[in-house]
Design an enzyme around this catalytic site. Structure first.
Site, PDB file in Angstrom:
ATOM      1  N   ARG A 227      -3.427  -3.003  13.558  1.00 23.15           N
ATOM      2  CA  ARG A 227      -4.893  -3.145  13.555  1.00 23.15           C
ATOM      3  C   ARG A 227      -5.227  -4.584  13.910  1.00 23.15           C
ATOM      4  NH1 ARG A 227      -4.052   0.272   9.006  1.00 23.15           N
ATOM      5  NH2 ARG A 227      -4.832   2.372   9.409  1.00 23.15           N
TER       6      ARG A 227
ATOM      7  N   GLU B 114      -9.706  -4.113   4.470  1.00 20.34           N
ATOM      8  CA  GLU B 114      -9.385  -3.061   3.504  1.00 20.34           C
ATOM      9  C   GLU B 114      -8.215  -3.478   2.623  1.00 20.34           C
ATOM     10  OE1 GLU B 114     -11.115  -0.212   2.893  1.00 20.34           O
ATOM     11  OE2 GLU B 114     -12.537  -1.031   4.333  1.00 20.34           O
TER      12      GLU B 114
ATOM     13  N   HIS C  16      -4.364 -11.556  13.523  1.00 23.30           N
ATOM     14  CA  HIS C  16      -3.010 -11.053  13.754  1.00 23.30           C
ATOM     15  C   HIS C  16      -2.634 -11.226  15.223  1.00 23.30           C
ATOM     16  CE1 HIS C  16      -4.221  -9.156  10.064  1.00 23.30           C
ATOM     17  NE2 HIS C  16      -5.081  -8.400  10.702  1.00 23.30           N
TER      18      HIS C  16
ATOM     19  N   TYR D  38       1.785  -5.507  13.087  1.00 25.24           N
ATOM     20  CA  TYR D  38       0.640  -4.813  12.501  1.00 25.24           C
ATOM     21  C   TYR D  38      -0.266  -4.255  13.592  1.00 25.24           C
ATOM     22  CZ  TYR D  38      -3.102  -3.793   9.216  1.00 25.24           C
ATOM     23  OH  TYR D  38      -4.056  -3.150   8.453  1.00 25.24           O
TER      24      TYR D  38
ATOM     25  N   ASP E 193      -5.829  -7.088   6.357  1.00 27.12           N
ATOM     26  CA  ASP E 193      -7.162  -6.908   6.930  1.00 27.12           C
ATOM     27  C   ASP E 193      -8.158  -6.749   5.785  1.00 27.12           C
ATOM     28  OD1 ASP E 193      -6.684  -4.350   5.967  1.00 27.12           O
ATOM     29  OD2 ASP E 193      -6.403  -3.458   7.943  1.00 27.12           O
TER      30      ASP E 193
ATOM     31  N   ASP F  85      -2.076  -4.331   3.409  1.00 29.51           N
ATOM     32  CA  ASP F  85      -2.228  -4.668   4.823  1.00 29.51           C
ATOM     33  C   ASP F  85      -3.108  -5.905   5.029  1.00 29.51           C
ATOM     34  OD1 ASP F  85      -0.615  -2.597   5.511  1.00 29.51           O
ATOM     35  OD2 ASP F  85      -2.212  -1.262   6.167  1.00 29.51           O
TER      36      ASP F  85
ATOM     37  N   GLU G 218       0.814  -1.225   0.000  1.00 26.79           N
ATOM     38  CA  GLU G 218       0.000   0.000   0.000  1.00 26.79           C
ATOM     39  C   GLU G 218       0.844   1.270   0.000  1.00 26.79           C
ATOM     40  OE1 GLU G 218      -3.429   0.258   2.647  1.00 26.79           O
ATOM     41  OE2 GLU G 218      -3.257  -1.888   2.966  1.00 26.79           O
TER      42      GLU G 218
END
Length: 758
Positions: A306, A86, A350, A304, A84, A82, A9
């Site tokens: 989140r 998104e 995670h 990570y 997740d 990432d 990203e």
């Protein structure tokens, strides 16, 4: 030689990966999403199973072309946004764009950016997770259906530019309801009675009155609710013998807190560092993606950020245990690793948020990373290491004292072994009653007493108190409330909190949230006409259904069908029944200063104001303030003040005027001459290499704003007045003025992620 393409990203993450992977890999960045629903229309065909119409995001065409060119030269493609929902959506849309390359496409999940973790993640690459993408797509469409269909209704009924959101509006409701509970709260009087007593052996100690005839005193509906009762009890105690009733000695333990998840990291950073949720996540993103560490190059310092899981890898736990043993000694190391349970609702994709290398201590990082980043990293590092340390141990003694029908109590704690508390202690939120938060680390020595020992009364102190209303939400307690109620996900809390402030539905002042008049108004309308959408339990249930889509136990289209059918009916009903605030007026007993009409309260773009009831014949308007008893008090408008300058267009005197948006310099010949002069603020333009100054200007709609005097060469502009004073927290070159009805004039950092206020 085979060459692989990795797509992530962010450019920062790309630089970190390139350093570890070398020339056999080309690493490119998509710079976030490349495709999304269109901005200009709904972008969802509700009649064709909610088919989304994805379009290329403005400015991303060149990036897509670069990715396609790189894909042609590669033998294999690894999509590594990432790990997740998104990130999965970004990977999915990139894959759609690169399918024509006919190259093998893999999905890679980087949970931490260390060489070992990166190489392992590439080896374990798999296919795209369609269910994860569908969960993101369902959320995106849900939010679009709500936002793009309720918002225009608010434009029509209240004012243009307003917005509603499936989750943000529920967060606003929580703040409004807390505010209303505080406003409606009626304090109740109660009294505490503290005695100072002497035993056979020193020291003296204090004991508080706990029970009368076996009944607890309490605070609400207290047994001691006035001074007369307190004085009577004190008089009786003066004449009564005091005896030790019961002595209880216990050895107690306090266990360390689990490692950080996203929400607990945001809460603790807000409590201890005064960081906003947005600032915390921005700093954490940088720590994850990689920081330049001198000759070492970009290095990922944390996993990570989140996550809602407290799980830790075996390697990380082993490293922490080795560090604890070497640094603090074996007495600080438990026999077995501490394991923390993850909540049932957690996705557990995670690990917890932790340092990637325990040996990168905060002391080693000092001087290599900036102050705020170091503060957050230190918090994460200490929390992680402490979670693998032994419990704190202390002795607690409770003594009950009897005096006739009265029972008194005192408790003392003596720390015997600090354990994890030698490194880290979790902070607590402010509480609303009169009692201080417990502090088990504070030594309080009591005399060695036995049951039946006689005591001597040395002093008696009655104190008046009043019950307190529920506390205002802070960023920390709002994040906790969102989490506890299942509203939003860890990755969305920061965005929710930023959005509701940007939309001017709530304000954060003195670290506490209050709704604005606009927020209260919009909340009332939405709760009345969209009760299900605004229901906390319904919103939490929708999050659970999205999790089911991700797990594969629910179809995303069916979820949207079940939601949209009743929502569409509610929407149509609201269009018919929602009252228009634009045309609504509230009568007052104030006469119009310019005609024989009466003033009424109207709602305008910037909130409520006074206007003549005879509008448009009489166009007189005026600001006002509300007294605590609800009385409406008009705010006087000053006469124009001569500036000593001449109008450069017509030669008439320039005067200072006071408008709806503050003081400005204008020609006294208005309306024949409408010249308004830009006033210098004395603050240099912050844009690099600009060299201009920030001046005050008036927009076409009459609103004061501040921009660079080198416009159009420099387009810097802000709404709030800048003040030539650097921010002591983040070092920004200036602060801005902000005036509120409650707190008056304040200075704030212009960077909302900083949050500094004075």
């Amino acid at each position: 030689m085979a060459r692989s393409l990795i797509i992530v990203e962010s450019p920062a993450k790309a630089r970190t990966l390139q350093r570890y992977l070398g020339k056999s890999f080309t690493v490119k960045a998509s710079v976030g999403h490349i495709r999304d629903l269109p901005v200009s229309n709904l972008g969802v065909d509700v009649d064709k199973d909610f088919t989304p119409n994805y379009v290329t995001i403005r400015g991303k065409s060149k990036i897509i072309s670069d990715l396609k060119a790189a894909a042609k030269k590669a033998d294999e493609i690894y999509l590594a946004p990432d790990p997740d929902r998104e990130g999965e959506a970004i990977a999915y849309h990139i894959a759609e764009c690169l399918n024509k390359s006919k190259k093998p496409i893999h999905r890679t999940l980087f949970h931490e950016l260390t060489k070992k973790a990166i190489l392992t993640a590439i080896e374990e690459s798999s296919e795209l997770n369609l269910k994860l993408f569908e969960a993101q797509q369902a959320r995106r469409i849900l939010d679009r259906l709500v936002g793009y269909q309720i918002s225009p209704l608010l434009w029509e009924k209240v004012r243009r530019g307003l917005s509603a959101g499936r989750v943000q509006s529920v967060a606003v409701r929580m703040i409004c309801e807390r505010y209303q509970a505080i406003q409606a709260f009626k304090p109740e009087e109660y009294w505490s009675i503290i005695t100072t007593l002497d035993g056979i052996l020193p020291p003296q100690f204090k004991a508080h009155l706990e029970k009368i005839s076996g009944k607890k005193i309490g605070t609400k509906k207290s047994l001691i609710n006035n001074q007369a009762t307190a004085d009577k009890i004190c008089g009786e105690l003066q004449k009564t013998a005091f005896t030790v009733g019961k002595v209880v000695k216990k050895s107690k333990k306090r266990n360390p807190s689990p490692p950080f998840i996203t929400s607990s990291m945001q809460m603790e950073a807000n409590r201890k560092l005064r960081f906003s949720a947005k600032k915390t996540m921005t700093l954490a993103q940088k720590l994850y993606e990689g920081i330049e560490l001198g000759d070492e190059g970009p290095t990922g310092l944390i996993t990570y950020m989140r996550t809602d899981s407290t799980r830790l890898s075996d390697d990380a736990v082993s490293a922490a245990r080795e560090y604890i043993n070497a640094t603090y000694g074996p007495e600080f190391l438990p026999a077995k690793p501490n394991i923390y349970r993850t909540k049932k609702s957690a996705q557990d994709a995670h690990e917890a948020v932790r340092p990637t290398d325990t040996n990168n201590t905060p002391e080693k990082m000092a001087g290599l990373i900036d102050k705020d980043m170091l503060a957050l990293y230190s918090l994460i590092w200490k929390r992680f290491v402490a979670c693998q340390m032994t419990p704190a141990k202390f002795d607690q003694t409770s003594i009950t004292v009897t005096a006739g029908k009265y029972d008194l109590k005192t408790t003392g704690s003596i720390m015997r072994f600090h354990g994890f508390m030698k490194l880290y202690v979790e902070s607590t939120d402010a509480i609303s009653d009169e009692k201080p938060a417990p502090d088990e680390s504070k030594d309080l020595t009591l005399p060695d007493l036995k049951e039946g020992d006689k005591l001597t009364l040395k002093e008696i102190l009655p104190t008046q108190h009043f019950t307190q209303p529920p506390p205002h939400y802070t960023e920390a307690t709002l994040v906790k409330a969102l989490e506890d109620n299942g509203v939003g996900r860890p990755s969305t809390y920061a965005a929710i909190i930023s959005t509701i402030q940007d939309k001017e539905y709530v304000v954060l002042e003195k670290r506490r949230f209050d709704p604005t008049d606009l927020g209260l108004l919009v909340n009332d309308l939405l709760v009345k006409h969209f009760p299900k959408i605004m229901d906390v339990e319904f919103t939490a249930g929708m999050e659970q259904q999205l999790d089911q889509v991700e797990e594969g136990s629910r179809e995303w289209v069916q979820l949207l069908r079940d939601f949209y059918t009743p929502f569409k009916e509610t929407l149509e009903k609201a269009r018919q029944e929602m009252e228009s605030v634009k045309s609504a007026t509230k009568p007052t007993d104030l006469p119009c200063p310019q005609c024989d009409g009466m003033m009424v309260i109207r709602w305008g773009r910037n909130g409520e104001f006074l206007a003549c009831e005879k509008y448009p014949e009489c166009k007189h308007t005026q600001d006002f303030r509300k007294e605590e008893d609800g009385k409406i008090v008009p705010i006087a408008r000053d006469e124009p003040e001569d500036s000593g300058e001449k109008c450069e267009k017509c030669g008439l005197p320039m005067v200072y005027k006071h408008g709806r948006f503050g003081k400005f310099l204008a020609c006294s010949g208005y309306p024949a001459c409408k010249h308004i002069k830009a006033q210098s603020t004395g603050v240099p333009c912050p844009e690099e290499s600009c060299g201009g100054d920030i001046v005050q200007k008036i927009s076409k709609k009459g609103k004061v704003f501040y921009s660079c005097n080198r416009y159009p060469k420099c387009t810097f502009a802000i709404w709030d007045k800048p003040v030539k004073k650097p921010c002591p927290d983040c070092g920004a070159s200036f602060l801005v003025e902000k005036t509120t009805k409650k707190d008056g004039l304040q200075l704030r950092c212009a960077d909302k992620s900083c949050g500094y206020t004075e």
